[in-house]
Design an enzyme around this catalytic site. Structure first.
Site, mmCIF file in Angstrom:
data_model
loop_
_atom_site.group_PDB
_atom_site.id
_atom_site.type_symbol
_atom_site.label_atom_id
_atom_site.label_comp_id
_atom_site.label_asym_id
_atom_site.label_seq_id
_atom_site.Cartn_x
_atom_site.Cartn_y
_atom_site.Cartn_z
ATOM 1 N N ASP A 83 0.845 -1.193 0.000
ATOM 2 C CA ASP A 83 0.000 0.000 0.000
ATOM 3 C C ASP A 83 0.882 1.245 0.000
ATOM 4 O OD1 ASP A 83 -1.878 2.089 0.615
ATOM 5 O OD2 ASP A 83 -3.221 0.565 1.396
ATOM 6 N N SER A 133 -7.108 4.216 -1.972
ATOM 7 C CA SER A 133 -6.916 2.764 -1.942
ATOM 8 C C SER A 133 -8.182 1.977 -2.236
ATOM 9 C CB SER A 133 -6.364 2.340 -0.570
ATOM 10 O OG SER A 133 -5.101 2.896 -0.341
ATOM 11 N N THR A 196 -8.019 -1.680 1.455
ATOM 12 C CA THR A 196 -7.409 -2.675 0.570
ATOM 13 C C THR A 196 -7.913 -4.094 0.828
ATOM 14 O OG1 THR A 196 -5.464 -1.288 0.298
ATOM 15 C CG2 THR A 196 -5.222 -3.612 -0.242
ATOM 16 N N GLU A 253 -6.313 -6.034 25.312
ATOM 17 C CA GLU A 253 -5.366 -4.925 25.396
ATOM 18 C C GLU A 253 -6.016 -3.654 25.929
ATOM 19 O OE1 GLU A 253 -2.013 -5.795 22.053
ATOM 20 O OE2 GLU A 253 -3.891 -4.979 21.290
ATOM 21 N N PHE A 304 -5.142 -8.956 15.578
ATOM 22 C CA PHE A 304 -4.049 -8.746 16.519
ATOM 23 C C PHE A 304 -3.977 -7.334 17.090
ATOM 24 C CE2 PHE A 304 -2.707 -12.148 13.594
ATOM 25 C CZ PHE A 304 -2.622 -13.184 14.508
ATOM 26 N N ASP A 394 -1.087 -0.190 -4.792
ATOM 27 C CA ASP A 394 -2.354 0.430 -5.172
ATOM 28 C C ASP A 394 -2.145 1.851 -5.666
ATOM 29 O OD1 ASP A 394 -1.535 1.176 -2.645
ATOM 30 O OD2 ASP A 394 -3.500 0.966 -1.706
ATOM 31 N N HIS A 395 -1.126 2.530 -5.140
ATOM 32 C CA HIS A 395 -0.829 3.904 -5.550
ATOM 33 C C HIS A 395 0.552 4.264 -5.036
ATOM 34 C CE1 HIS A 395 -1.462 5.045 -1.375
ATOM 35 N NE2 HIS A 395 -2.617 4.387 -1.416
ATOM 36 N N HIS A 482 -1.164 10.953 -1.278
ATOM 37 C CA HIS A 482 -0.822 9.993 -2.314
ATOM 38 C C HIS A 482 -0.243 10.738 -3.513
ATOM 39 C CE1 HIS A 482 -4.152 7.028 -0.762
ATOM 40 N NE2 HIS A 482 -3.183 7.234 0.120
#
Length: 524
Positions: A83, A133, A196, A253, A304, A394-395, A482
């Protein structure tokens, strides 16, 4: 008027064509013979050059490449998406990886740069010159370009228009693979509900609907759990735990859920797949990840982090512990490779993009180097005979490499140029304002800074290779943007040669579909 017979006229034409005339005029004088040129030979300095020898070896390797153009020859497909991994990011990551090995760095090759075929990809969205994205990943996994901000819905749907999106949805490569009985997987260091990875399974006109959506539409996390193609995605690992948990639930967490509908999608996923036949494992820390036995596991969901996973450089500071992208790729492949029908796996290094947005080349590039390790693992543990691997982005981002630094200068460092003899100078090269500057800079972003007089800050005593250093930016923006230029694509395996040239981003879906026979069960 002089009249010629047909015979005389034909003879005249023939004589003229032969360089003669019918009136016996003098022919063109013969040019004196020229001395024969001496045959050229390469000097020992050229023949014995390591660069020359390496070029000959590379040419021989390229000529030895076999092209498999048989439709459906790729039983397995792995799509790696960096990405925000534009060409400048690839170059800088290559140099950094080489320098981490104690070499100058410029001569290094990333694993995917050794793939036999490469090309360029045009990344614009249908409504934006510089893309996002959501639209770009939609192009990659559906074969259709669309607007920025929408996931796997057609370009004629206005962003955020729930009703209009319902009958304008696009089928994805993941769904097609599931329909053929293949195993499927998505792995990302971002939230798996982020643009994505989400484009592979969700159809929404607004990428922000990760945990909630307007009435009549389903949010992205719900679409993941409820996916009806085949038996749903087999392997999913990344961040985004908060989008699967209700607001009154706190994870291990200390993070709170984001769902206001009261649904606990983790429990729903477990209930769907732990049916007495399928063995489904849900994990959310490094200990649980390490304990997964892929031989006895049919489905694996690993969330995670509440949001995105940590940057690679910061991964050791996670409270519960997180696996690396390479470790997730290895575990995912172990599980997917059990299916004799093959598999389709998408692996995203999502935080290259986030490092750039923060104006931090350090975090972006170190994540890119880890991305390369994951690709290397996949190359080492699959066969080019039956597995198509495509690596792309993607970019791009607006990071540049400039300033004439000497060979081997730290890619994250300040520029040291060469003197008149071509050797490295002792001191840093100074800009027109008398101050040093870095090799890497951004065209815009949060790194814009100035001193009390409006000039650049003095970097002389600043360690620009430090983790927390933010590269200079020309235009002040809260988040670096981007970039709109083409990105690279590299490929190995059946159909890999088809990525050559400069193509629309949506074209890569068709390469995968042809090589993997993905459209065979889609009524085409």
């Amino acid at each position: 008027m002089k009249v010629f017979s047909k015979t005389t006229l034909a003879l005249s034409v023939a004589l003229i064509a032969a360089g003669c005339s019918d009136d016996n005029s003098n022919p063109e004088p013969t040019r004196p013979s020229e001395p024969q040129a001496q045959a050229l030979s390469l000097s020992p300095a050229q023949r014995d050059s390591d660069w020359f020898k390496a070029g000959q070896q590379a040419l021989a390797a390229a000529q030895a490449q076999r092209i498999n153009n048989t439709p459906g020859a790729a039983k397995n497909i792995i799509l790696f998406v960096g990405d925000g991994m534009g060409i400048s990011t690839v170059t800088a990551a290559r140099i950094l990886a080489g320098q981490q090995q104690g070499r100058p760095g410029e001569e290094h090759q990333l694993s995917f740069e050794r793939m036999p075929f490469a090309g360029l990809v045009k990344t614009y969205n249908t409504n934006q010159q510089t893309p996002d994205s959501a639209g770009t990943m939609t192009a990659l996994v559906t074969g259709v370009k669309t607007k920025a901000g929408v996931l796997s819905v057609a370009e004629d749907v206005a962003r955020g228009d729930c009703a209009a999106s319902l009958d304008r949805q696009l089928t994805t490569a993941i769904e097609l693979a599931e329909d053929l009985g293949k195993s499927t997987g998505i792995i990302s260091t971002a939230r798996i509900t982020h643009a994505t990875p989400a484009a592979t399974y969700a159809k929404v006109p607004e990428r922000g609907w990760e945990a909630s959506a307007p009435e009549g539409c389903r949010d992205i996390a719900a679409q993941f759990v409820e996916l009806q193609a085949g038996d749903g995605i087999d392997v999913a690992m990344g961040g985004g735990r908060r989008n699967f948990l209700p607001v009154d639930v706190t994870d291990l967490e200390g993070g709170e859920g984001r769902r206001e509908d009261g649904r606990n999608l983790v429990q729903e996923w477990q209930a769907r797949y732990n049916d007495g036949v399928t063995n489904a494992a849900y994990v959310e820390d490094s200990a649980g990840f390490a304990a997964v036995d892929t031989a006895s596991t049919d489905k694996l969901l690993g969330l995670f982090n509440g949001s995105h996973m940590r940057y690679e450089v910061d991964r050791g500071n996670d409270i519960a512990g997180e696996p690396s992208l390479t470790e997730m790729t290895a575990k995912g492949l172990e599980l997917l490779q059990k299916n004799s029908n093959g598999y389709l796996l998408m692996v995203e290094s999502g935080r290259i993009d986030h490092g750039h947005h923060a104006g931090s080349a350090y975090t972006a590039l170190t994540d890119a180097v880890e991305f390369d390790r994951a690709i290397r693992y996949a190359m080492d543990h699959t066969s080019p005979e039956d597995t198509l691997i495509i690596v792309t982005a993607d970019h791009s981002h607006v990071m540049t490499i400039a300033g004439y630094p000497t060979r081997g200068n730290p890619i994250l460092g300040k520029v040291i140029g060469n003197d008149a003899s071509g050797e490295a100078e002792i001191a840093h090269t100074l800009a027109g304002d008398g101050l040093p500057y870095t090799t890497l800079t951004y065209a815009n972003g949060p790194g814009y800074s100035s001193d009390d007089n409006g000039g650049r800050k003095d970097l002389t005593s600043i360690d620009t290779t430090a983790v927390d250093y933010r590269q200079d930016a020309l235009v002040p923006l809260g988040s670096e943007s981007h970039a709109g230029e083409d990105v690279g694509v590299w490929a190995r395996g059946p159909g890999a040669h088809l990525v050559s040239g400069t193509n629309e981003q949506s074209y890569l879906f068709h390469v995968m579909a042809r090589a993997g026979g993905l459209l065979e069960g889609a009524g085409n």
